[in-house]
Write an enzyme that holds these catalytic residues in place. Structure first.
Site, PDB file in Angstrom:
ATOM      1  N   CYS A 153       0.983  -1.164   0.227  1.00  0.00           N
ATOM      2  CA  CYS A 153      -0.295  -0.334   0.102  1.00  0.00           C
ATOM      3  C   CYS A 153       0.659   1.034  -0.034  1.00  0.00           C
ATOM      4  O   CYS A 153       0.001   2.304  -0.259  1.00  0.00           O
ATOM      5  CB  CYS A 153      -0.896   0.661   1.268  1.00  0.00           C
ATOM      6  SG  CYS A 153      -2.318  -1.722   1.839  1.00  0.00           S
ATOM      7  N   HIS A 208      -2.840   6.719   1.655  1.00  0.00           N
ATOM      8  CA  HIS A 208      -3.475   5.940   1.661  1.00  0.00           C
ATOM      9  C   HIS A 208      -4.692   5.504   1.984  1.00  0.00           C
ATOM     10  O   HIS A 208      -5.530   5.421   3.571  1.00  0.00           O
ATOM     11  CB  HIS A 208      -2.732   4.544   1.692  1.00  0.00           C
ATOM     12  CG  HIS A 208      -3.231   2.894   1.809  1.00  0.00           C
ATOM     13  ND1 HIS A 208      -4.073   2.569   0.584  1.00  0.00           N
ATOM     14  CD2 HIS A 208      -3.606   1.877   2.708  1.00  0.00           C
ATOM     15  CE1 HIS A 208      -4.293   1.158   0.715  1.00  0.00           C
ATOM     16  NE2 HIS A 208      -3.746   1.031   2.250  1.00  0.00           N
ATOM     17  N   ASN A 256     -10.539   0.144  -0.047  1.00  0.00           N
ATOM     18  CA  ASN A 256      -9.226  -0.416  -0.183  1.00  0.00           C
ATOM     19  C   ASN A 256      -8.598  -0.673  -1.476  1.00  0.00           C
ATOM     20  O   ASN A 256      -8.365  -1.847  -1.968  1.00  0.00           O
ATOM     21  CB  ASN A 256      -7.759  -1.122   0.945  1.00  0.00           C
ATOM     22  CG  ASN A 256      -6.896  -1.008   0.960  1.00  0.00           C
ATOM     23  OD1 ASN A 256      -6.090  -0.653   0.898  1.00  0.00           O
ATOM     24  ND2 ASN A 256      -6.107  -1.443   2.396  1.00  0.00           N
TER      25      ASN A 256
END
Length: 326
Positions: free
Chosen positions: A114, A253, A283
């Site tokens: 990520c 993020h 996500n």
């Protein structure tokens, strides 16, 4: 000759057409729209089918070239940040290079989960420093749906597919990368795992089954994010001799809406300066920060000279922060 200009010439995105809502997941899992929204902020996510990560990247790359008015043959670098490639080899970036006909471009992937887009952007910046008038693409692209156990409520509700990126040039402009902060915490590497290969060699005494699906210690990751992300942002601000008040937006993020809200409070910055699109995409790992950046550009929320913080965090465990002058 070292040049330190870093001008974002274009941003673009591509997401799959297929949308999976929380209600759709409630039909196959013991969950509900309310349960997911309250814990994550997610309402829906986009899901690809088949081998599509390279397709998503290529679509983004073509849009970037068209927006910037640049020929593929003028590119020097193509970097794809991903933890969900279509193949272990060839690299996704190499396939994109071939499809574009970008014969001059050096192409490779980066897997920092990520934090991948931030790590990839720093890498592109350092390559461009040595390439006067050079240009490159950095694309964050994920097809995380193929790494999910769709019967595991703790992970299946979190992730989505998508791609976004930017075309960057080293030219004489006021745009700059002002500071970077990258850290890896390998002692916590098992907090998030996915895509574990099995071992079935006739020359191995031990047979290990493959474990392709996400395994995540959510509490451990949440504690990591709330401690390390604000610390990373503060270190980058100190390096750039800036304060939080001088930053237009903090592009984080999109792991969980509660994590983002917590980080905003720890930095004592209004939540409005932490834009979120997790409700729409979930996500998307390495794609999440550029997806937010694309939204800001499309909504005409940015002007040249605005200061941005981009911060990614997750598997590794890793954290990475950059400060850009747009």
């Amino acid at each position: 000759m070292i040049m330190d200009s870093f001008k974002i010439k274009a941003v673009a995105k591509q997401v799959p057409e297929k949308v999976v809502t929380n209600d759709d997941l409630a039909e196959i899992l013991d969950t509900s729209d309310d349960w997911i929204r309250r814990r994550t902020g997610i309402r829906r996510r986009h899901v690809a089918s088949g081998l599509q990560n390279t397709n998503l990247c290529t679509a983004v790359a073509n849009r970037l070239l068209a927006k910037a008015g640049v020929a593929a043959t003028d590119l020097d670098f193509i970097i794809v940040a991903t933890m969900s490639p279509d193949y272990q080899t060839p690299a996704t970036a190499a396939q994109v290079q071939g499809r574009l006909g970008a014969k001059r471009a050096v192409a490779f992937d980066i897997n920092a989960a990520c934090a991948g887009f931030v790590y990839g952007t720093v890498t592109l910046h350092r390559l461009l420093q040595q390439t006067p008038h050079g240009m490159g693409l950095i694309i964050g692209s994920e097809q995380l749906s193929k790494l999910l156990d769709w019967h595991d409520r703790s992970t299946a509700v979190l992730f989505g597919d998508g791609a976004s990126g930017m075309l960057v040039a080293n030219d004489a402009s006021e745009s700059r990368m002002l500071a970077t902060d990258l850290q890896t915490f390998g002692e916590d590497s098992q907090a998030i795992t996915a895509g574990q290969f099995g071992v079935c060699s006739p020359f191995s005494a031990e047979k290990v089954p493959a474990q392709p699906a996400f395994q995540m210690d959510g509490h451990r990751v949440y504690n990591f994010a709330k401690q390390q992300v604000p610390a990373s942002i503060r270190r980058a601000l100190i390096k750039a001799n800036l304060t939080t008040d001088q930053i237009k937006y903090f592009v984080l993020h999109q792991a969980n809406a509660r994590i983002i809200d917590r980080i905003a409070k720890q930095l004592d910055v209004p939540s409005e300066r932490f834009p979120q699109n997790i409700a729409e995409y979930g996500n998307t790992a390495a794609a999440s920060e550029p997806l937010v950046l694309n939204d800001l550009v499309e909504q005409q929320c940015l002007k040249r000279g605005d200061l941005l913080v981009l911060s990614g965090f997750g598997g590794g465990l890793t954290v990475g922060t950059i400060i850009l002058r747009y």
